[in-house]
Every structure is written in C-alpha cells, then in structure tokens.
Design a protein around this motif. Structure first.
Motif, PDB file in Angstrom:
ATOM      1  N   ILE A  16      13.233  44.101  25.549  1.00 49.70           N
ATOM      2  CA  ILE A  16      13.077  45.434  24.705  1.00 49.70           C
ATOM      3  C   ILE A  16      11.660  45.984  25.117  1.00 49.70           C
ATOM      4  O   ILE A  16      11.387  46.979  25.371  1.00 49.70           O
ATOM      5  CB  ILE A  16      13.432  45.191  23.470  1.00 49.70           C
TER       6      ILE A  16
ATOM      7  N   THR B 216      10.753  49.286  27.521  1.00 46.44           N
ATOM      8  CA  THR B 216       9.935  50.030  26.588  1.00 46.44           C
ATOM      9  C   THR B 216       8.746  50.483  27.297  1.00 46.44           C
ATOM     10  O   THR B 216       8.423  51.717  27.514  1.00 46.44           O
ATOM     11  CB  THR B 216       9.576  49.759  25.000  1.00 46.44           C
TER      12      THR B 216
ATOM     13  N   ILE C   5       9.443  56.715  20.882  1.00 44.22           N
ATOM     14  CA  ILE C   5      10.071  55.704  21.557  1.00 44.22           C
ATOM     15  C   ILE C   5       9.488  54.353  21.238  1.00 44.22           C
ATOM     16  O   ILE C   5      10.183  53.489  21.156  1.00 44.22           O
ATOM     17  CB  ILE C   5       9.974  55.748  22.929  1.00 44.22           C
ATOM     18  N   SER C   6       8.119  54.279  20.954  1.00 43.51           N
ATOM     19  CA  SER C   6       7.479  53.160  20.481  1.00 43.51           C
ATOM     20  C   SER C   6       8.077  52.320  19.157  1.00 43.51           C
ATOM     21  O   SER C   6       8.346  51.549  19.095  1.00 43.51           O
ATOM     22  CB  SER C   6       6.042  53.563  20.396  1.00 43.51           C
TER      23      SER C   6
ATOM     24  N   SER D 100      11.849  51.350  19.459  1.00 43.49           N
ATOM     25  CA  SER D 100      11.714  50.192  20.162  1.00 43.49           C
ATOM     26  C   SER D 100      11.248  49.018  19.266  1.00 43.49           C
ATOM     27  O   SER D 100      11.960  47.984  19.337  1.00 43.49           O
ATOM     28  CB  SER D 100      10.883  50.409  21.460  1.00 43.49           C
TER      29      SER D 100
ATOM     30  N   GLN E 167       2.994  47.569  24.568  1.00 41.47           N
ATOM     31  CA  GLN E 167       4.428  46.993  24.827  1.00 41.47           C
ATOM     32  C   GLN E 167       4.249  45.828  25.807  1.00 41.47           C
ATOM     33  O   GLN E 167       4.969  44.874  25.692  1.00 41.47           O
ATOM     34  CB  GLN E 167       5.326  48.077  25.015  1.00 41.47           C
TER      35      GLN E 167
END
Length: 493
Positions: free
Chosen positions: A11, A15, A32-33, A36, A114
């Motif tokens: 994941i 991401t 998105i961060s 995720s 990420q």
C-alpha cells in the motif's frame, strides 16, 4: 501462505509511486496520502488479528519456498510494530498538512514519507537478513531526502553527517551479511537459526554477531554511537523529527531483538553481557544530555536515547516478563515520542522558538495544549496508569527475576531524570508569566491538535487497557523466547 502479510508493504509503495505524479497538486496529494494511511492502518489491524487467530503468517515471494526464496514473516512482534508504524505515520501526515509548508509538500514530501514507511514496514516483516539490509536502505534513502528537504544551512550540514554515518554502517552491514553467508550458506533467518544451532555458535559466528550489533547500534543510537543523532534529528521540521524519532531508531532496536533472540543466542554470557553494559551506558548518556539542554527538541531527542537503552537491555533479560516489558515499552515509546515531537512542533509554531526559557504562559491561551503536554510528560516518565508505567513495571519485574539489580536501579533513577527533564519544559513554557501577547504569537494551533489527541488517547489506552493489550505482548514475547515457533512457521518442518 497468506497474501495479507504483503499488503501493509504494498500500500505505501503503490501510494508513493502514485504521489510522484501529483506533487504539484497539494490537495490531491494530501487526500491520497491520508486515504492510503487509513487503508494501511486497517490492513495492519487485520494482520494483528489474523496472527492472533491463526499464528505466524508467511508470504513466499514468487512462490519460492524458504530457505531459497525470499519470505515475509508476520509474527506477533512484527505485526504489532507494523500496526504502530501505520498509526504513527497517519498522525504525522495529518500534522504535516498544517506544519510542513507548501514548498516542501510540492517537492515530493508525501511520496518520500510513503517510501520511508515501505522501508520501516519491510524491515519488520522480512524473514531474510539480506533483505533486512535492503529495506534499511529504502528507509534510509527516503530519510536522506526528508532530512535535507528545505535546504536550510542547518539541514545541509547535519544531513551530510547523517548520510556519512549511515553509509559507513550500511557498508559494515553488507560485510557482516557476506561473512555470515560464507560461513553458513544461507540468509533466511529461520534457516540461519537452525544452522547456527547445529554448530553451537563458534567464535567466528560470535564475531559476526558483534559486527551486526555495531551496525544496529549505529542505526538505533546506542552508546557511544549516538553522537550523530541529536544534531541530525534537530535539523528537519518537527513532523519529520517525529517520524525519525518514533520509527527509524526503533528499526535498529527491532533488528537487535530479532537477531539476538532468533539467531545469536547460544553465547549469551559474552554477547548479551556486552549488549547489557552498552545499554546501561546509553541510558546514562541520554540522561546527561536530557538535563543539559533547554531546547525542547534536544531534550526529547536525548529522551529517545534513554528509551533505546532501556528497551535494548530487555534482550538480556532471561524471562518472558522482561522481554514483554521491553516490547510494551517499545510500542509505548514509538507512540509517545511522536506525540511529544508534535507537541514541541506546535509550541514552536506558536512562539517561534525552541528554547523553553523563551516561552511562558502558554497555558493561559492554550490550556488544551498545555494539559496534553502534561499527559505526555507523565506517560513518558512512567506514572501510573499510563502506558510508560506498564512497560517499566514489567521490566522491573523481569529484571528482578533475572537478578539484574543494576539495571533496576539505573531504570528507576533514569525515570526521575526523564520526569525532571520534561517537567521543566512544562513549568517554563506553560506556567510562567506569558512572554507573548495574543497578537505577537507567530502561528496558530488550528489543525495540529487532532493527531496529538489520537496518539495520547492510544497512550492512555495502552495503560488503562493493559489487560486487553497484554495477551498480544506476551504472545510476541513467547515467540522471541522460543525460536522453534518462528522456525517451524517459516520452514514448515
């Protein structure tokens, strides 16, 4: 084989790649961060539940069976640390929305966060010692970007030191892994445990074990190899320091626990005695640094060093209670250090300074912030019923069972030093006469308090809900105490 093991790794990797294409669109990158991170946290919770229900889970990459193929292994120890990593990173990302600055956000900040999570999570889950090195490097390369992102003079100076130290430690890591493979013919941790047990850990393997300990001591900031940490962790913005302090040093600690309970446990009179004395010196050195400064970030950074010494000493304790206490304290420290750095970042945002002497009266206009800092302080010091107390209580009990009375004394004294070092921040920053009027304050707490509330609620929950959490911790300790459980699950013999 379980596919659930690889998802907490995939994941953040996927991401991070996707975020590379949205670096200029901050709103999309933030969305998105956070999505995720929430999904990764959900999978981490599921992973802990599956390990509790079904036992140790493995994932054989490419379908190749161990010891020849690469395998990911989720026992309770690694699953709990993956879950804690997910929660801490989620809270830090939330805090970054209001603190990191638009320029850093546009320069791939969320992508590299990420990628760093990929390295940390992979290090916890890998069952192969060479891939432990690989995930170390993924984590470190991301941290090189994060520590220098912004390009201030302080960051550039400290990042050079940080990079050079880690290049040396990485070179030593590769050398040690090469030596280990030449002697044993394998790199799978479970198979290494079997091979080392068959020959009874001769001197050459003990020497390799100590070389690996030096590598992990550099990563984890143990005495005397912690010299790089105070300056390097002080350089980046507080949210990056929170990620580093909560996660990066703990990967080194995890590696020490893993290899010295699974592989190199046959000559404890030599290896574990060295680990014990190094840990005690680390606690003492951290205490000296914690009381020497008035910079609130430096004080918390030296408290990282104290905690690392306390946790690593748990490797030398010969009882399940002692190991459980070290693991409980490890999870507590990841959470509470992240909370303290975020609190420090909020205080610096308000006042424009990191010196406790230049702050004052913050509790008058920011009472919620003040009392949250107080809760974090007493949790860090180990005041009941918060999480720090449970971990230290189990460590003291385990030390008594192992007759480690010197450690007991140093641990109790260090608790008083920790309390003094952080309570002086509380007294000077919150209780004295205000230094700034409301108009003179440099920033606002808007959007910064929610992630801190989440972390402190977890700390309180770990203490008050110890009866619920303890079975998971003791299961992790049981696996570390009995290597055959891990070996049977991986090699399926």
């Amino acid at each position: 084989m379980s596919n659930y093991v690889i998802w907490p790794l995939l994941i953040p990797l996927i991401t991070g790649i996707i975020l590379m294409f949205f670096s200029r669109n901050v709103t999309v990158a933030r969305t998105i961060s956070i999505v995720s991170s929430l999904v990764a946290t959900g999978f981490s919770v599921l992973l802990v539940h599956l390990v509790k229900t079904h036992g140790i889970l493995t994932h054989e990459l490419g379908g190749w069976k161990p010891p020849f193929g690469i395998v990911l292994v989720a026992d309770m120890f690694s699953a709990l640390l993956v879950l804690t990593t997910s929660i801490v990173s989620l809270c830090c990302i939330l805090f970054a929305f209001r603190s990191i600055g638009i320029e850093r956000e546009r320069f791939y900040f969320y992508s590299f966060v990420q990628f760093m999570i990929v390295g940390v999570t992979g290090a916890f889950l890998t069952g192969d010692i060479f891939n432990l090195f690989v995930f170390f490097e993924v984590m470190l390369m991301s941290s090189y970007v994060l520590i220098s992102l912004g390009g201030t003079k302080l960051q550039l100076r400290e990042s050079l030191k940080y990079i050079l130290v880690n290049i040396v430690s990485s070179a030593l890591f590769v050398i040690a892994v090469g030596f280990l493979y030449s002697v044993t013919g394998t790199l799978n941790m479970a198979d290494l445990s079997v091979k080392v047990a068959e020959v009874g850990q001769p001197g050459i393997i003990t020497a390799i074990a100590l070389l690996l300990f030096v590598v992990f001591a550099i990563k984890g900031a143990l005495f005397p190899l912690y010299f790089w940490l105070p300056g390097s962790y002080k350089a980046p913005p507080p949210v990056v320091t929170a990620l580093f302090g909560a996660l990066l040093t703990k990967v080194g600690v995890y590696a020490i626990f893993r290899v010295f309970t699974l592989i190199f446990y046959h000559d404890q009179a030599f290896t574990h005695t060295i680990i014990g004395y190094v840990s005690l010196l680390t606690i003492v050195a951290g205490c000296i640094g914690a009381i020497a400064y008035w910079d609130i970030e430096k004080i918390i950074i030296y408290n990282i060093i104290i905690a690392v010494g306390v946790i690593v000493y748990g490797v030398t304790l010969t009882t399940e209670t002692g190991i459980a206490g070290a693991l409980y304290y490890l999870i507590h420290d990841m959470i509470i250090k992240a909370a303290l750095f975020l609190l420090a970042g909020t205080m610096i945002t308000i006042t424009g300074t990191a010196s406790a002497k230049k702050m004052g009266g913050l509790i008058k206009r920011h009472p919620f912030l003040g009392w949250m800092f107080f809760v974090a302080v007493i949790s860090l010091a180990g005041i009941p019923p918060l999480s720090g107390f449970i971990g230290k209580f189990l460590l003291v009990e385990g030390a008594a069972q192992s007759h480690s009375y010197l450690f007991m004394g140093i641990l109790l004294i260090s608790s008083l030093v920790v309390l003094y070092s952080v309570i002086k921040i509380f007294i000077h920053a919150f209780w004295r006469e205000p230094k700034l009027t409301e108009k003179e304050e440099k920033g606002t707490t808007k959007g910064m308090l929610l992630p801190i509330v989440i972390l402190l609620a977890l700390s309180v929950g770990l203490g008050v809900g110890a009866e619920f959490v303890s079975p998971y911790i003791f299961e992790a300790a049981k696996t570390l105490m009995d290597p055959s459980i891990y070996i049977d699950a991986v090699l399926k013999e």
